[in-house]
Design a protein around this motif. Structure first.
Motif, mmCIF file in Angstrom:
data_model
loop_
_atom_site.group_PDB
_atom_site.id
_atom_site.type_symbol
_atom_site.label_atom_id
_atom_site.label_comp_id
_atom_site.label_asym_id
_atom_site.label_seq_id
_atom_site.Cartn_x
_atom_site.Cartn_y
_atom_site.Cartn_z
ATOM 1 N N ALA A 76 -12.553 -18.699 -0.923
ATOM 2 C CA ALA A 76 -13.563 -18.351 0.069
ATOM 3 C C ALA A 76 -13.595 -16.835 0.280
ATOM 4 O O ALA A 76 -12.551 -16.200 0.502
ATOM 5 N N PHE A 77 -14.770 -16.256 0.213
ATOM 6 C CA PHE A 77 -15.002 -14.826 0.450
ATOM 7 C C PHE A 77 -14.821 -14.568 1.948
ATOM 8 O O PHE A 77 -15.556 -15.116 2.767
ATOM 9 N N THR A 78 -13.842 -13.718 2.317
ATOM 10 C CA THR A 78 -13.420 -13.624 3.714
ATOM 11 C C THR A 78 -13.439 -12.176 4.169
ATOM 12 O O THR A 78 -12.424 -11.457 4.113
ATOM 13 N N ALA A 100 -7.400 -5.981 -0.534
ATOM 14 C CA ALA A 100 -8.001 -7.286 -0.828
ATOM 15 C C ALA A 100 -6.871 -8.233 -1.193
ATOM 16 O O ALA A 100 -6.148 -7.999 -2.162
ATOM 17 N N LEU A 101 -6.706 -9.292 -0.414
ATOM 18 C CA LEU A 101 -5.587 -10.211 -0.583
ATOM 19 C C LEU A 101 -6.075 -11.626 -0.852
ATOM 20 O O LEU A 101 -7.095 -12.047 -0.302
ATOM 21 N N LEU A 131 -10.086 -14.994 -0.196
ATOM 22 C CA LEU A 131 -10.151 -13.638 -0.724
ATOM 23 C C LEU A 131 -10.513 -12.759 0.463
ATOM 24 O O LEU A 131 -11.672 -12.695 0.874
ATOM 25 N N LEU A 132 -9.524 -12.106 1.032
ATOM 26 C CA LEU A 132 -9.626 -11.553 2.381
ATOM 27 C C LEU A 132 -9.478 -10.039 2.390
ATOM 28 O O LEU A 132 -8.602 -9.477 1.716
ATOM 29 N N ARG A 145 -2.217 -9.083 -3.935
ATOM 30 C CA ARG A 145 -3.188 -8.020 -3.658
ATOM 31 C C ARG A 145 -3.925 -7.649 -4.939
ATOM 32 O O ARG A 145 -3.319 -7.429 -5.981
ATOM 33 N N LEU A 146 -5.252 -7.575 -4.858
ATOM 34 C CA LEU A 146 -6.071 -7.132 -5.986
ATOM 35 C C LEU A 146 -6.262 -5.625 -5.899
ATOM 36 O O LEU A 146 -6.707 -5.099 -4.870
ATOM 37 N N GLY A 147 -5.930 -4.915 -6.963
ATOM 38 C CA GLY A 147 -6.064 -3.474 -6.946
ATOM 39 C C GLY A 147 -4.995 -2.829 -6.077
ATOM 40 O O GLY A 147 -4.017 -3.460 -5.674
#
Length: 389
Positions: A119-121, A179-180, A163-164, A220-222
């Motif tokens: 879910a895009f958060t 972004a976690l 995806l927060l 974590r992304l990036g």
């Protein structure tokens, strides 16, 4: 078989599903107010949830412009069907640009194949949807501890991961944003089901609270400071184009229903299609839909080409398509007269579903701000070049 023939077959398959099983699912969703897991499974089995993803991830590798042509067809279906197809076919894109190889295996590929739901958060109840986010993390060793609130989170009840977007405690602006990928069942997560909406019935939405929720740093992304890039860069531009095309598809459905009704409805011995006022309304609708379609396809081509004006074009397309959809559905409902107000008529659901597009991926006021900012930057840049010569 050529690529064109393959695309034609795929489009025909989508059209037949939307007009057949899709309509039956729409009736069931409206009756129950819920989207069952069986619908997700059916869409996944048909390959409809991985059309836009790369083949090496298990997707069909369809180009973005072609994908938008199919998005128009899907959008003629129930709003919740459109929402599932739209989100799942896009969220891999936001993760992929910042994921390492291990994260692609754990999160990106499984989201494409349907093994996990993400879910895009981003949105928060007390802030906008940009650099003013206040949900924060504190790092202790290899773990972030997450605290804060999110709301209006689509699929926030049934997802496996959020995806927060958050920020390192004490940071401001873009600096320190992260972004976690937060597990749905992690300690300290409270989920409130807020799915009772005006339209797009059946899509689950949630308000979320996090109380020192532990999240591994390798989720974590990036890097720290790149959090909003994941959300605003990797997802928002193509998603706005997709929402704009959703407006085109839903408007086309409203127009179809209006034309069918006008052909069959007789007043004073004449079908409504013989009344000039109705003819003009339907003609205006047709022109407005086609104008929006072409603008959206242009924005899609600019994004596919990696053009530097893709963000501005996506906002222009979304802004124009939303206004078009509002006008078209209003006229389509008017063609139905008083009967269109009743739930027995399909136009009633289309009319309700259309209202959601006006805030999805940013209101028209937000789109105008984006367009003006980029317009001003481009004008200033050209003026500067002229002065330097």
């Amino acid at each position: 078989m050529t690529d064109e023939q393959q695309f034609h077959e795929l489009r025909t398959q989508v059209e037949q599903w939307v007009e057949g099983p899709g309509e039956r699912w729409a009736e069931r969703i409206e009756e129950t107010g819920q989207v069952p897991e069986e619908l997700w499974a059916e869409l996944n089995a048909l390959g409809f949830l991985r059309i836009a993803a790369p083949e090496e991830y298990g997707g069909q590798g369809l180009g973005f412009v072609r994908w938008m042509e199919l998005m128009e067809v899907f959008s003629r279906s129930h709003g919740s069907v459109r929402m599932i197809v739209h989100v799942v076919n896009g969220i891999w894109r936001s993760m992929d640009g910042h994921a390492d190889d291990e994260q692609r295996k754990r999160f990106v590929v499984p989201s494409v194949t349907g093994d996990i739901k993400i879910a895009f958060t981003l949105t928060e109840p007390g802030n906008g949807t940009g650099a003013d986010i206040t949900t924060s993390v504190v790092r202790e060793g290899d773990t972030y501890y997450l605290s804060g609130r999110k709301h209006l989170i689509t699929f926030g009840v049934r997802c496996d991961y959020y995806l927060l977007a958050a920020r390192v405690e004490g940071s401001t602006g873009h600096e320190g944003t992260v972004a976690l990928l937060v597990p749905r069942d992690a300690p300290g997560v409270t989920v409130e089901d807020t799915s009772d909406t005006m339209g797009v019935r059946g899509t689950d939405h949630a308000s979320l609270a996090f109380d020192r929720t532990p999240v591994p740093v390798d989720h974590r992304l990036g890097a720290e400071g790149q959090g909003l890039e994941v959300f605003l860069g990797g997802f928002l531009t193509p998603s706005r184009i997709s929402v704009a095309m959703s407006c085109v598809g839903l408007a086309q459905r409203a127009q179809q229903l209006a034309v069918e009704y006008a052909r069959n409805r007789v007043t004073f011995g004449k079908a409504l299609t013989q009344r000039q006022v109705i003819q003009f309304m339907l003609a205006e609708n047709a022109a407005d839909i086609e104008a929006a379609r072409q603008l959206v396809l242009y924005a899609a081509r600019r994004f596919e080409e990696g053009a530097d004006d893709a963000s501005m074009q996506s906002s222009m397309a979304k802004m124009h398509a939303v206004t078009m959809l509002t006008n078209v559905t209003d006229k389509a409902l008017q063609v139905h007269g008083g009967l269109g107000y009743w739930k027995s008529q399909k136009i009633e659901r289309v009319y309700r579903d259309a209202r959601a597009q006006r805030f999805e991926e940013g209101t028209n006021e937000v789109q105008k701000a984006v367009v003006f900012r980029e317009l001003l930057q481009r004008t200033t840049s050209r003026d500067g070049e002229g002065t330097s010569r």
